[in-house]
Design an enzyme around this catalytic site. Structure first.
Site, short mmCIF file in Angstrom:
data_model
loop_
_atom_site.label_atom_id
_atom_site.label_comp_id
_atom_site.label_asym_id
_atom_site.label_seq_id
_atom_site.Cartn_x
_atom_site.Cartn_y
_atom_site.Cartn_z
N ASN A 1 37.85 49.63 35.58
CA ASN A 1 38.39 48.84 36.68
C ASN A 1 38.91 49.83 37.72
OD1 ASN A 1 39.72 46.99 38.33
ND2 ASN A 1 41.57 46.99 37.07
N GLY A 2 38.35 49.79 38.93
CA GLY A 2 38.80 50.73 39.97
C GLY A 2 37.61 51.28 40.73
N HIS B 1 44.70 28.43 76.24
CA HIS B 1 44.25 29.71 76.79
C HIS B 1 42.87 30.10 76.26
CE1 HIS B 1 48.07 30.21 78.76
NE2 HIS B 1 48.67 29.87 77.62
N GLU C 1 49.17 30.22 56.68
CA GLU C 1 48.87 30.08 55.26
C GLU C 1 47.96 28.86 55.00
OE1 GLU C 1 48.84 31.86 52.87
OE2 GLU C 1 48.93 30.66 51.05
N LYS D 1 44.38 29.08 53.08
CA LYS D 1 44.13 28.28 51.87
C LYS D 1 42.84 27.48 52.02
CE LYS D 1 45.99 29.62 49.58
NZ LYS D 1 46.97 30.63 49.29
N CYS E 1 38.49 44.20 38.46
CA CYS E 1 37.78 43.74 37.28
C CYS E 1 38.79 43.45 36.19
CB CYS E 1 36.81 44.82 36.81
SG CYS E 1 35.67 45.30 38.10
N TRP F 1 34.07 42.47 39.34
CA TRP F 1 34.05 42.13 40.77
C TRP F 1 33.34 43.30 41.43
CZ3 TRP F 1 35.86 43.93 45.56
CH2 TRP F 1 35.84 42.97 46.58
N ARG G 1 40.07 37.72 37.57
CA ARG G 1 40.11 39.04 38.22
C ARG G 1 38.76 39.42 38.82
NH1 ARG G 1 44.62 42.26 36.88
NH2 ARG G 1 43.47 44.01 37.71
N LYS H 1 41.38 37.86 41.99
CA LYS H 1 42.82 37.62 42.08
C LYS H 1 43.60 38.86 42.52
CE LYS H 1 46.49 35.14 41.54
NZ LYS H 1 46.73 34.17 42.63
N GLU I 1 39.60 29.76 52.06
CA GLU I 1 39.22 30.50 50.85
C GLU I 1 38.70 29.61 49.73
OE1 GLU I 1 42.14 32.81 48.58
OE2 GLU I 1 43.72 31.46 49.23
#
Ligand code: M6R
Length: 605
Positions: free
Chosen positions: A99-100, A501, A478, A482, A2, A75, A27, A600, A485
């Site tokens: 936050n946490g 395979h 990567e 990208k 957050c 969040w 965030r 983030k 997301e």
């Protein structure tokens, strides 16, 4: 995860808090709220689900004369995205943002008989009620009594209704930075909210309580004694946290990469060779280790995969990469002979931090590659190599990845020199090749419109595949992350030789395959795999070097990157892969900078 901010001072608290929340929104963006001392000294709370823009609407009538308050952007962890679960939480005389995660919130609910009182499902409200129960009119001692009761991570900012104009804060693991400035005192989870007001700041030491008033900022240590805390200087400017004319932070940050690369590499060169003396890293660290573990999450882990693919063959020592969240379950064989390289943009990722702590417990020395100065991972590491990318605001990491790679390349070169695997001449050539990657990135940024055109057919598809061999495989991991997301197209990366395979069963008409073929030694093998998917109807975007011999019709689109030595193609490739994802996201019309469900800085396990 957050974003939190507190302000007390002569300015309009409404402006400072809402502007700060806009800066911090990356965030977390499930809901947001503010709490403040109104003109009658009562504490008011306004909160809502959705983005900060909605909160701003709701705050239209909050008077400019309000001078002390807290702001939060969430969040969601405990409890869904509802107004009740939004912060601030009020409990008696306490108004709190958090936050946490408080891991023992259920036990605390029982111990403090809170069942009938709680209005939300959050762990944060539990902490607020416990603090209210402990509160005896003395904020400092009450907070100190709260700390030992809590298990988990927290950054709290707190208003006590009988202490107008004052903000109290305390943290464990979760970040908090604070500053006393001519415009008052300000505290936040992140520097981006502080830089409009100051260049000097203090990382709130864990376990300390900080009291902010309009006139001063005072720290109290674990015993309650007034104490000093170290002041640091911000190493980037206000502009770096703004869009500066770009439609999205992500695009701006893609454009910033060549500069960020130079800022990370050039100060570390002496006579054309990497030199870490100014970082306090001596050669014995590289000479004495006989194995390397790289630990990180997400994009940072993908940078580590590239590092591994280069390091082991050159250094001739075992190099392993671990996903930080799995590291402890691997019960890793590490000891004093192991150099653990931890990679993190934010320096706050909790899984990475936990891995770092485990590595140190087992006697390994830890060198971290971190972007945020003074972050927890930086402070807990034995050695830190700061990358100089400036703030990265878009949730999708771009420039942080490139500079993490640059740092790994510098490390590789220095280690190879120290261990006799490279001569000075070879080292200088390596550095020269690395610097050649800078204009190569610029060249690919210039291809943005071409990339947009070739991406168009991908946008309507559900799935996409990225393939490559050797280093190209490491790069493609990567690319897939990208794309998924920020465009929500399911994407996976495969070693090109692995398709046959099983995965090739998924290749059908127009399924997008982004094929990376920039490694000369495996070029023709990768092209064979491209033929295999093309023959089954795939829409193939091939990325190859300028001079690579690609037959007409081998792919639907070919994106050419400058002719660099194989080891360094990742830099222009990174730009291409980022632009593929960026344009896919824009063409789909989804939120580029704040994709759903993400945040983030990931400070929950
Ligand atoms: O701050 P960190 O580098 O430790 O973050 C690690 C990952 O959460 C991060 O790289 C994430 O995967 C990216 N935002 C993806 O673009």
């Amino acid at each position: 995860m957050c974003g939190i901010i507190g302000y007390t001072g002569p300015l309009s608290a409404k402006r400072v808090l809402l502007d700060g929340l806009s800066q911090l929104e990356y965030r977390g963006y499930d809901s947001s709220g503010i709490g403040f001392f109104d003109s009658d000294f009562s504490v008011k709370v306004i909160k809502t689900t959705g983005k900060v823009a909605r909160l701003k609407e709701l705050c239209r009538d909050v008077p400019e004369e309000v001078h002390c308050g807290l702001g939060h952007t969430r969040w969601a962890t405990h409890g869904g995205v509802t107004q009740e679960n939004s912060h601030p939480h009020q409990a008696g005389r306490v108004t709190l943002i958090h936050n946490g995660i408080i891991e023992n919130c259920h036990q605390l609910t029982t111990d403090y008989h809170l069942e009938g009182k709680l209005r939300s499902q959050t762990d944060s409200e539990v902490a607020a009620w416990v603090l209210d129960a402990l509160y005896d009119g003395e904020p400092l001692s009450s907070i100190r009594r709260l700390i030992p009761l809590l298990k988990g991570s927290y950054g709290f900012c707190i208003l006590f209704s009988d202490h107008p104009g004052e903000i109290y804060a305390v943290r464990n693991v979760s970040p908090l930075v604070a500053a006393y400035t001519r415009s008052g005192s300000v505290i936040a989870s992140d520097l981006t909210a502080l830089i409009p007001y100051t260049r000097s700041y203090t990382v709130v030491p864990e376990g300390f309580v900080v009291k902010l008033t309009p006139y001063r900022m005072t720290f109290y240590d674990e015993e309650g004694n007034q104490t000093n805390a170290e002041t640091m200087e911000v190493n980037w400017d206000t502009d770096s946290a703004r869009k500066n004319g770009f439609p999205h932070f992500m695009l701006k940050e893609i454009h910033e990469q060549p500069e960020a690369l130079k800022n990370t590499i050039l100060p570390r060169l002496t006579q054309g060779l990497p030199d870490f003396k100014a970082d306090g890293i001596g050669d014995e660290l590289f000479r004495e280790c006989s194995r390397i573990r790289i630990v990180a999450c997400g994009t940072a882990m993908h940078a580590g995969m590239v590092g591994r693919a280069l390091m082991e063959p050159l250094l001739r020592i075992p190099v392993q990469v671990s996903v930080a969240s799995e590291f402890r379950y691997e019960d890793p064989v590490i000891g004093e002979d192991t150099l653990t390289i931890v990679i993190s943009q934010s320096g706050e990722t909790i899984d990475t931090l936990a891995a770092l702590r485990l590595a140190r417990e087992r006697g390994s020395r830890v060198l971290s590659i971190v972007n945020v100065k003074g972050s927890t991972i930086a402070r807990e590491s034995d050695y830190v190599l700061y990358t100089h990318a400036g703030p990265e605001i878009a949730v999708a990491s771009t420039k942080a990845y490139s500079v993490q790679l640059a740092a790994l390349y510098l490390l590789l070169c220095r280690m190879a020199l120290v261990r006799g695997k490279m001569t000075r001449e070879e080292g200088k050539e390596f550095v020269k090749d690395l610097l050649d990657a800078v204009p190569a990135m610029d060249a690919m940024i210039g291809q943005s419109d071409v990339i947009k055109t070739v991406v168009r057919p991908v946008v309507s598809r559900q799935d996409a595949f990225f393939i490559g061999r050797n280093l190209d495989y490491a790069f493609s991991l990567e690319g897939a992350l990208k794309l998924k997301e920020i465009s929500y197209i399911h994407a996976d990366a495969y070693a090109a030789g692995e398709l046959k395979h099983g995965t090739i069963a998924l290749i059908a008409d127009q399924v997008p395959v982004i094929a990376l073929a920039t490694q000369d030694s495996v070029f023709s093998k990768t092209i064979s795999n491209v033929r295999e998917v093309k023959a089954r109807g795939a829409y193939v975007i091939l990325i190859a070097k300028e001079s690579a011999p690609v037959e007409t019709g081998a792919a639907d689109a070919v994106i050419r990157i400058p002719d660099l030595h194989d080891r360094f193609t990742v830099f222009p490739i990174a730009v291409v892969l980022q632009l593929i994802a960026y344009h896919a996201s824009v063409l789909k019309g989804v939120d580029v900078d704040q994709p759903r469900n993400l945040a983030k800085s990931v400070t929950v396990e």
